[in-house]
Design a protein around this motif. Structure first.
Motif, short mmCIF file in Angstrom:
data_model
loop_
_atom_site.label_atom_id
_atom_site.label_comp_id
_atom_site.label_asym_id
_atom_site.label_seq_id
_atom_site.Cartn_x
_atom_site.Cartn_y
_atom_site.Cartn_z
N ALA A 98 25.80 41.43 44.53
CA ALA A 98 25.58 40.05 44.09
C ALA A 98 24.49 39.41 44.94
N ARG A 99 23.50 38.87 44.28
CA ARG A 99 22.46 38.10 44.97
C ARG A 99 22.56 36.66 44.46
N ILE A 100 22.78 35.74 45.39
CA ILE A 100 23.00 34.34 45.03
C ILE A 100 21.82 33.50 45.51
N ASP A 101 21.17 32.83 44.58
CA ASP A 101 20.05 31.96 44.89
C ASP A 101 20.34 30.60 44.25
N GLY A 102 21.00 29.74 45.02
CA GLY A 102 21.44 28.47 44.44
C GLY A 102 22.50 28.74 43.40
N ASP A 103 22.26 28.31 42.16
CA ASP A 103 23.19 28.56 41.06
C ASP A 103 22.89 29.86 40.32
N ILE A 104 21.78 30.49 40.62
CA ILE A 104 21.41 31.72 39.92
C ILE A 104 22.01 32.91 40.64
N VAL A 105 22.85 33.65 39.92
CA VAL A 105 23.54 34.80 40.48
C VAL A 105 23.11 36.05 39.73
N THR A 106 22.62 37.02 40.47
CA THR A 106 22.24 38.31 39.89
C THR A 106 23.28 39.35 40.30
N LEU A 107 24.01 39.84 39.32
CA LEU A 107 25.01 40.87 39.57
C LEU A 107 24.43 42.23 39.23
N GLY A 108 24.47 43.13 40.20
CA GLY A 108 24.01 44.49 39.98
C GLY A 108 25.18 45.43 39.81
N ASN A 109 24.98 46.47 39.01
CA ASN A 109 26.03 47.46 38.73
C ASN A 109 27.21 46.84 38.01
N VAL A 110 26.90 46.05 36.98
CA VAL A 110 27.94 45.55 36.08
C VAL A 110 28.31 46.70 35.14
N ARG A 111 29.59 46.99 35.04
CA ARG A 111 30.02 48.13 34.21
C ARG A 111 30.11 47.71 32.74
N ASN A 112 29.52 48.54 31.89
CA ASN A 112 29.57 48.30 30.45
C ASN A 112 29.76 49.64 29.75
N PHE A 113 30.94 50.24 29.97
CA PHE A 113 31.25 51.53 29.37
C PHE A 113 31.67 51.35 27.92
N ARG A 114 31.25 52.29 27.09
CA ARG A 114 31.76 52.36 25.71
C ARG A 114 32.81 53.48 25.70
N TRP A 115 34.06 53.06 25.75
CA TRP A 115 35.14 54.02 25.89
C TRP A 115 35.42 54.74 24.57
N GLN A 116 35.54 56.07 24.66
CA GLN A 116 35.87 56.89 23.48
C GLN A 116 37.32 57.33 23.51
N THR A 117 37.82 57.67 24.71
CA THR A 117 39.23 57.93 24.93
C THR A 117 39.58 57.21 26.23
N ILE A 118 40.84 57.29 26.65
CA ILE A 118 41.22 56.59 27.88
C ILE A 118 40.59 57.24 29.11
#
Length: 328
Positions: A98-118
């Protein structure tokens, strides 16, 4: 004096047995081979010494064993630091930044998996940028899969542009590791704070795992919503800089969000329902942060999410759909 000695002996024996069980479990998790066998032999010897102390009616013996094990564990734990550089399971392969610059927050390594099975998914880790001043909603999700008193808790933030980002404190398991409640007491798992697309965290649980997932919108002021989001981002940054251990009782999916919120409001009351996380909605209701026009039974019934259906390709539409029953 005899009664006092008996009470001290009983307390000492209980403390010693608890300490012996704890260190035996820790040995099984952290040692192997000859080192494990030698350590377990020492525990057996300590147990025999406790029995001798009981037979000789000497309370100082079990009390001394318990104190000695506590000292050993304190020294041992100081040489077992949490780390970010292990052979992680794929769903925990990246560390949230997380990089915080005032109100602007940049999140790195946000997970966005498309799950096919558990267990299998099309993997994707992303960088996302958010403006904390535009947070429009905060929702608590609970997911129950067995005991109704125990739930996994997640916190999601919605923004004016339609984006949502969900945070989930979890055990960061290595390849081949399986979650264990007991392992969470003896530093078997590091703690991780995931930031993820809602389809990743929520759809996985409702549609593939078959868990009972509920959504509870919080009634907070804009200032409180902004402060909470910045606090979660700040915790992610701290955890990235200084890894820490997951603890089944003290550092888990419910106590971590509570600790973050209490950093903003230290007067927030502690409650047994924080540990019995399946009862968390009742705690939130008593705090007055759920819908004031509805009773708790109505809120809990309204909160349950149905099975959604095929994988939702539009993340904004999905977030809107799972909140349809709460739309004004």
């Amino acid at each position: 004096m005899r009664v006092l000695r008996a009470v001290l002996l009983l307390v000492g024996v209980l403390a010693a047995l608890l300490a012996l069980a704890f260190i035996w479990l820790a040995i099984g998790v952290h040692l192997s081979g000859l080192g494990q066998r030698l350590a377990q032999g020492a525990v057996v010897l300590a147990f025999v010494i406790v029995l001798w102390g009981v037979w000789r009616w000497r309370p100082a013996v079990p009390i001394g064993v318990a104190a000695g094990i506590a000292l050993i564990m304190t020294v041992w734990w100081s040489f077992v630091p949490a780390r970010n550089d292990r052979d992680w399971a794929p769903e925990y392969a990246q560390t949230l930044t997380a990089r915080i610059d005032g109100d602007i927050v940049t999140l790195g390594n946000v997970r966005n998996f498309r799950w096919q099975t558990i267990e299998t998914a099309e993997e994707s880790w992303e960088t996302r940028v958010f403006d904390a001043s535009t947070v429009t909603s905060v929702d608590v999700f609970t997911s129950v899969w067995g005991n109704p008193n125990i739930a996994h808790v997640m916190v999601s933030f919605g923004f004016a542009d339609g984006q949502h980002i969900a945070f989930s404190a979890e055990t960061r398991r290595r390849v081949g590791q399986v979650y264990s409640t007991f392992g969470g007491f003896v530093r078997e798992f590091e703690l991780t704070l995931l930031a993820a697309d809602e389809r990743d965290l929520i759809w996985l649980r409702t549609d593939l795992r078959g868990e009972r997932v509920s959504i509870f919108p919080l009634t907070l002021t804009p200032e409180a919503r902004r402060a909470m989001f910045l606090a979660f981002a700040g915790f992610a940054d701290d955890l990235n800089r200084q890894p820490r251990w997951y603890n089944t009782l003290l550092d888990n999916c419910t106590t971590v969000p509570l600790r973050i919120v209490r950093s903003l409001n230290p007067s927030l009351p502690l409650d047994w329902r924080i540990l019995a996380s399946g009862r968390l909605p009742a705690y939130l209701h008593d705090l007055g942060v759920l819908r004031p026009d509805l009773g708790l039974p109505d809120i809990e019934a309204k909160a349950v999410l149905p099975v959604f259906g095929p994988w939702p390709s539009d993340e904004v539409a999905y977030s809107q759909a799972i909140r349809a029953d709460w739309a004004p």
